[in-house]
Enzyme design. Structure first.
Site, PDB file in Angstrom:
ATOM      1  N   GLY A  44       0.829  -1.198   0.000  1.00  0.00           N
ATOM      2  CA  GLY A  44       0.000   0.000   0.000  1.00  0.00           C
ATOM      3  C   GLY A  44       0.860   1.241   0.000  1.00  0.00           C
ATOM      4  N   ALA A  45       0.445   2.257  -0.774  1.00  0.00           N
ATOM      5  CA  ALA A  45       1.243   3.479  -0.899  1.00  0.00           C
ATOM      6  C   ALA A  45       0.363   4.709  -0.744  1.00  0.00           C
ATOM      7  CB  ALA A  45       1.973   3.507  -2.236  1.00  0.00           C
ATOM      8  N   GLY A  46      -0.406   4.713   0.336  1.00  0.00           N
ATOM      9  CA  GLY A  46      -1.255   5.862   0.639  1.00  0.00           C
ATOM     10  C   GLY A  46      -0.662   6.707   1.744  1.00  0.00           C
ATOM     11  N   THR A  47      -1.516   7.331   2.534  1.00  0.00           N
ATOM     12  CA  THR A  47      -1.055   8.229   3.589  1.00  0.00           C
ATOM     13  C   THR A  47      -0.427   7.479   4.754  1.00  0.00           C
ATOM     14  OG1 THR A  47      -3.311   8.271   4.460  1.00  0.00           O
ATOM     15  CG2 THR A  47      -2.658  10.077   3.028  1.00  0.00           C
ATOM     16  N   GLY A  48      -0.525   6.160   4.759  1.00  0.00           N
ATOM     17  CA  GLY A  48       0.203   5.347   5.716  1.00  0.00           C
ATOM     18  C   GLY A  48       1.416   4.688   5.093  1.00  0.00           C
ATOM     19  N   CYS A  66     -15.731   6.682   8.414  1.00  0.00           N
ATOM     20  CA  CYS A  66     -15.045   7.965   8.290  1.00  0.00           C
ATOM     21  C   CYS A  66     -16.067   8.968   7.774  1.00  0.00           C
ATOM     22  CB  CYS A  66     -13.858   7.851   7.337  1.00  0.00           C
ATOM     23  SG  CYS A  66     -12.876   9.356   7.231  1.00  0.00           S
ATOM     24  N   GLY A 120      -5.383  11.161  10.523  1.00  0.00           N
ATOM     25  CA  GLY A 120      -3.993  11.291  10.114  1.00  0.00           C
ATOM     26  C   GLY A 120      -2.973  11.169  11.225  1.00  0.00           C
ATOM     27  N   CYS A 174      -8.298  16.092  13.443  1.00  0.00           N
ATOM     28  CA  CYS A 174      -8.825  16.239  12.084  1.00  0.00           C
ATOM     29  C   CYS A 174      -9.037  17.701  11.737  1.00  0.00           C
ATOM     30  CB  CYS A 174     -10.158  15.483  11.972  1.00  0.00           C
ATOM     31  SG  CYS A 174     -10.873  15.506  10.314  1.00  0.00           S
ATOM     32  N   LYS A 199      -6.168  23.685   6.061  1.00  0.00           N
ATOM     33  CA  LYS A 199      -6.324  22.480   5.244  1.00  0.00           C
ATOM     34  C   LYS A 199      -5.622  22.664   3.899  1.00  0.00           C
ATOM     35  CE  LYS A 199      -8.277  18.419   4.321  1.00  0.00           C
ATOM     36  NZ  LYS A 199      -9.697  18.070   4.368  1.00  0.00           N
TER      37      LYS A 199
END
Length: 423
Positions: free
Chosen positions: A8-12, A161, A322, A355, A390
């Site tokens: 996986g190559a997302g925000t994590g 979410c 996040g 958030c 943001k």
């Protein structure tokens, strides 16, 4: 030399790769495997869905930037995890052996939970993926050309979410006001949350009162405890439940456009591993973010199993925001490094929810420390500064991922901006 594979190559996954490589150096190999060849900054997708951002603004090619840090990249879907043999079987026919596996896949968007839902063959849109957001924008343009209509925004049962649903509702409202046509459109918020501002967290501070006030001020009606059961072209069927879980009212809602966040499940290859996941396919981890059965498998992000904050009449999940994901990543990186150095892993993550939610021309920020009440901090604020924050955060995060920095962005940037100096 050990081989650490990050799935996986997302925000994590991307921060995990950078932090892992920085900590381990070139004495160990780090490989990232992702189904797509690009990174997308998912929090910006609500802006894409109204044309405030384009794909090129919030995506970039993965391999180019990982290569600068001597991190290998494979663009392919993982079809099978052989956890006993520590081997991944990929859709392109490759097999990849690992010494340690970090699962950071995010969720499977399970539109099938509700008949007729979803952007592929269904009748609702999503902002969980940039391609889905682009599809929403195409329909939004058609609706603007039509000149009037009913827009439904919300979340399906088992969604976990809710922030992006509120964001999209208020962003659409702001965009229609800027165009001078807000008076031509009806808007309704339909959510599985038991009340407005629940957010999957049992509320944070006065989130209920504040968000109810905002919906009223922006002329939006709402239905909560909403069990969406079926969607047809232009019609949504919703059972409104009481707090006791009994049927309160049946709704048939005619609409011209609907954006409903779907249920989340674990991705197929992960969910299929015996003993790795809970019944919904989310990875079971201990306080070290390590799976109890397969000690060389760690996980972080939306793909891990976290119990709901509380039982709700319509099923809802707990969000993984996040800062929480950043903390999980740091935990597992340190623990893998300890194991490789012959030490006992001991670093634990901090499950705190932080958030920033954009509302078009203002915004709302919340902090829940810890995520599950009772809390040491329950903080919910509104202001134009959140909207600006943001935007700044989007630019900062994308720049950080291109640079390959492992600096903790939430702790050093977002918390400082909020005036929170200690977690």
């Amino acid at each position: 030399m050990a081989h650490i594979v990050i799935l996986g190559a997302g925000t994590g996954g991307m921060p995990a790769a950078y932090e892992m490589k920085e900590m381990l150096g070139n004495g160990h190999d780090v490989t990232v495997i992702n189904e797509r060849d690009y990174f997308q900054f998912v929090p910006s997708n609500p802006w894409v869905a109204v044309g405030w951002r384009t794909r090129s603004d919030i995506t970039f090619p993965i391999e180019k930037y990982l290569a600068k840090k001597n991190i290998k990249f494979i663009c392919s879907r993982c079809d099978k995890i052989d956890a006993v043999e520590s081997t991944l079987h990929l859709a392109d026919g490759q097999t990849v052996k690992y010494d340690y596996l970090v699962i950071a896949t995010g969720p499977k968007l399970f539109f099938q939970e509700v008949e007729g839902a979803g952007p592929h063959g269904g009748h609702t849109h999503s902002v969980c993926d940039v391609t889905h957001a682009e599809g929403a924008y195409a329909d939004y343009q058609k609706l603007l050309a039509k000149g009037s209509g009913h827009i439904i925004v919300g979340a399906m049962p088992f969604a976990s979410c809710f922030g992006p649903a509120y964001e999209f509702a208020f962003i659409v409202d702001a965009d229609l006001r800027k165009r001078g046509v807000r008076n031509k459109f009806k808007m309704t918020y339909v959510s599985s949350e038991p009340y407005i501002g629940h957010l999957g967290l049992g509320g944070v501070g006065d989130s209920k009162g504040m968000l109810e006030s905002e919906l009223r001020n922006h002329h939006m009606q709402w239905i909560t405890n909403a069990k969406t059961t079926k969607v047809e072209a232009g019609k949504m069927f919703v059972t409104e439940m009481t707090n006791k879980g009994e049927v309160e009212k049946e709704h048939e809602l005619a609409f011209d456009m609907a954006m409903m966040l779907p249920a989340f499940k674990g991705v197929d290859a992960v969910a299929a591993v015996e003993g790795l996941c809970n019944p919904r396919g989310f990875v079971i981890v201990d306080e070290l973010h390590r799976n109890p059965k397969y000690k060389n498998i760690y996980a972080a992000g939306v793909c891990i199993a976290i119990p709901p904050v509380e039982a709700t009449p319509v099923p809802t999940g707990a969000p993984k925001t996040g800062y929480m994901i950043e903390s999980m990543v740091t935990s597992l990186v340190h623990n893998i490094a300890d194991e490789l150095n012959g030490k006992e892993p001991h670093t634990t993550g901090t499950w705190n929810a932080i958030c920033l939610a954009d509302m078009g021309d203002t915004g709302a920020a919340f902090v829940a420390l810890p995520q599950i009440p009772p809390r040491n901090v329950a903080w919910f604020k509104k202001g134009k500064w959140v909207h600006m924050a943001k935007i700044a955060f989007e630019k900062y995060f994308i720049r950080k991922m291109k640079k390959g920095s492992s600096e903790p962005f939430y702790e050093k940037s977002i918390l400082k901006m909020m005036g929170i100096t200690r977690i």
